[in-house]
Design a protein around this motif. Sequence first.
Motif, PDB file in Angstrom:
ATOM      1  N   PHE A 248       1.174  -1.098   0.009  1.00 55.70           N
ATOM      2  CA  PHE A 248       0.001   0.394  -0.042  1.00 55.70           C
ATOM      3  C   PHE A 248       0.856   1.125  -0.235  1.00 55.70           C
ATOM      4  O   PHE A 248       2.248   1.684   0.383  1.00 55.70           O
ATOM      5  N   GLN A 249       0.594   2.289  -1.023  1.00 51.72           N
ATOM      6  CA  GLN A 249       0.975   3.341  -0.790  1.00 51.72           C
ATOM      7  C   GLN A 249       0.147   4.950  -0.240  1.00 51.72           C
ATOM      8  O   GLN A 249       0.884   5.765   0.221  1.00 51.72           O
ATOM      9  N   SER A 250      -0.554   4.394   0.209  1.00 52.84           N
ATOM     10  CA  SER A 250      -1.504   5.679   0.719  1.00 52.84           C
ATOM     11  C   SER A 250      -2.930   4.998   1.298  1.00 52.84           C
ATOM     12  O   SER A 250      -3.411   4.365   0.794  1.00 52.84           O
ATOM     13  N   ASN A 251      -3.811   5.937   2.612  1.00 54.81           N
ATOM     14  CA  ASN A 251      -4.990   5.496   2.608  1.00 54.81           C
ATOM     15  C   ASN A 251      -5.756   5.242   1.607  1.00 54.81           C
ATOM     16  O   ASN A 251      -6.919   4.375   1.317  1.00 54.81           O
ATOM     17  N   ALA A 398       4.592   7.452   9.242  1.00 52.04           N
ATOM     18  CA  ALA A 398       3.494   7.312   7.929  1.00 52.04           C
ATOM     19  C   ALA A 398       2.323   6.580   8.531  1.00 52.04           C
ATOM     20  O   ALA A 398       1.300   6.959   8.350  1.00 52.04           O
ATOM     21  N   GLY A 399       2.998   5.584   9.281  1.00 51.74           N
ATOM     22  CA  GLY A 399       1.737   4.410  10.139  1.00 51.74           C
ATOM     23  C   GLY A 399       0.786   5.761  11.290  1.00 51.74           C
ATOM     24  O   GLY A 399      -0.489   5.512  11.288  1.00 51.74           O
ATOM     25  N   VAL A 400       1.631   6.308  11.829  1.00 47.38           N
ATOM     26  CA  VAL A 400       0.703   6.950  12.971  1.00 47.38           C
ATOM     27  C   VAL A 400      -0.351   7.964  12.312  1.00 47.38           C
ATOM     28  O   VAL A 400      -1.474   8.091  12.317  1.00 47.38           O
ATOM     29  N   ARG A 401       0.257   8.711  11.270  1.00 44.08           N
ATOM     30  CA  ARG A 401      -0.336   9.464  10.409  1.00 44.08           C
ATOM     31  C   ARG A 401      -1.691   9.585  10.043  1.00 44.08           C
ATOM     32  O   ARG A 401      -1.902   9.505  10.189  1.00 44.08           O
ATOM     33  N   ALA A 402      -1.048   7.893   9.007  1.00 48.97           N
ATOM     34  CA  ALA A 402      -2.011   7.117   8.071  1.00 48.97           C
ATOM     35  C   ALA A 402      -2.996   7.038   8.976  1.00 48.97           C
ATOM     36  O   ALA A 402      -4.306   7.313   8.783  1.00 48.97           O
ATOM     37  N   HIS A 403      -3.656   6.485  10.235  1.00 47.79           N
ATOM     38  CA  HIS A 403      -4.433   6.351  10.973  1.00 47.79           C
ATOM     39  C   HIS A 403      -5.398   7.330  11.734  1.00 47.79           C
ATOM     40  O   HIS A 403      -6.584   7.564  11.857  1.00 47.79           O
TER      41      HIS A 403
END
Length: 519
Positions: A248-251, A398-403
Amino acid sequence: MFDYKLNPIMKKIQFLAPLMALVLGVSSCDKGFDTLNVNPTAATSLNPAFLFNNALINSTYPGSTLIFEHPIVQQLFTPNSGIVAGGNFNIDNRGPTGANAALWQRYYRDNIRYLVEVINQTKSDANRSNLYNMARLWKAYSFMVLTDTYGDIPYTEAGLGYIGSNVVPKYDTQESIYNDIIKELTEASAALDAAKPTEAGEVVYGGNIARWKRFGYSVMLRAGMRLSKVNPTLAQATVQKAVAGGVFQSNADNAVLRNDANYQNQVGVTLNSTEAANYYMTGYFVDYLKSTADPRLASIAVRYVGAKSGPEQTAARANRDPAVQKGMPLGFDNGTIGARATADGLASFYDYSQLDRTRMGKLAAPTYFVTYAQTQLLLAEAVVRNWTTGNAADYYNAGVRAHMQQLGDYDATSLVSDANIATYLTANPYTAAKGLEQINTQYWIASFLNGPEVFANFRRSGFPKLTPNPYPGKEIKGSFINRLSYPDSEISVNSAKVQEAITRQGPDNLDTRVWWDKQ
């Protein structure tokens, strides 16, 4: 007088002649008699794309995940007993409608059988090769959910009751299941081809082949990391293969089912009906989010301040301010939680914080299966383990921001602003010395409401560092539940094969560990 009597042959002719005339008359007057009772509007076969969508829709997690998975990982909890007893008291919940059986029925009975049929119908059809490989990918994902929950399960002979008349399938070892899941993910992901018919009617990606490929490789990454304790060599090779394939590259790549009034979020259904006043956020979950000033608490929680009963949990009492949230402590039941609530300065136990069932817990809330946030956090761990290249802190952030950004999909008021995300990451920076703990604790938060996944990763990683539920009436010998027991219905109809699995795997109880959960 001449007495005339028919001989036997003449009697037969005399009897058959009118009957033959009748048959000939019907035959000549009613052409198409063989189709007289056939409904001309009934479907004679189903488009396999419809079967595939049925499997996708039936992949939403049942409300029973509130009984086991969420209490086990100490996110949501009820002090009540009876049909909702399970992870809250560390006891099994068997029986014809036991909570241990709900995920099995949802995935094995209402999901796998459709996927097996789709694969059977499309495997030799060049025009449906993408659908064939999509079904293989979703089948691999679905079997991961099942085997992670129960251990050894039917796999190679699963779903063949209609196709092959096999109603007593053998149970495969979890090790062999994972080996084949990795093979299926590898082959099916590579075989997807955007130049061929793309099945735009499917309800997860609308036939977007690039996203289906990334889904396959992201599930492969998850599968590889699941084996980190039991087979690090295979785990590393699988992770590297997934990264090379492209995750995966983005939400926008998230594997999500967007529920609506017709196909509702099953956890939301439970929380908005019979159990509306019975489930609460745990003290550990609320306190952890408050201790780090996590802005997600404002997106997740609501407290009906001063409520003394379920009917008093009204909109007028709803307070979503993180500062006033109070999670329910573990170790109490319906008879003892009232006194604890009084000691905590609350009006009653109805005054503890709940999942906001008007936002994340609403009927039309989306169901997330595999996300960009989870994928980035797994990549961060893979870097820590030297299984892939990159910067662990970058993947972590990036993981924290994405969630936090993903929360906006539940409701516009749940979105965490970029400014609040930046403030949080600055105040809670990634620290290499605590890398695995930080990464997997964030995975615990990012997998909230994905019961099977948060339960699986907690067992695999050992994080977050939870204090065992102190309720005195537990049935388990260890500190936490390690798997769910097989459904009684399965034991009754396939007892010999189930017993083979139990003999091989260990007692059919909550203490037995699945294969990859190596101590």
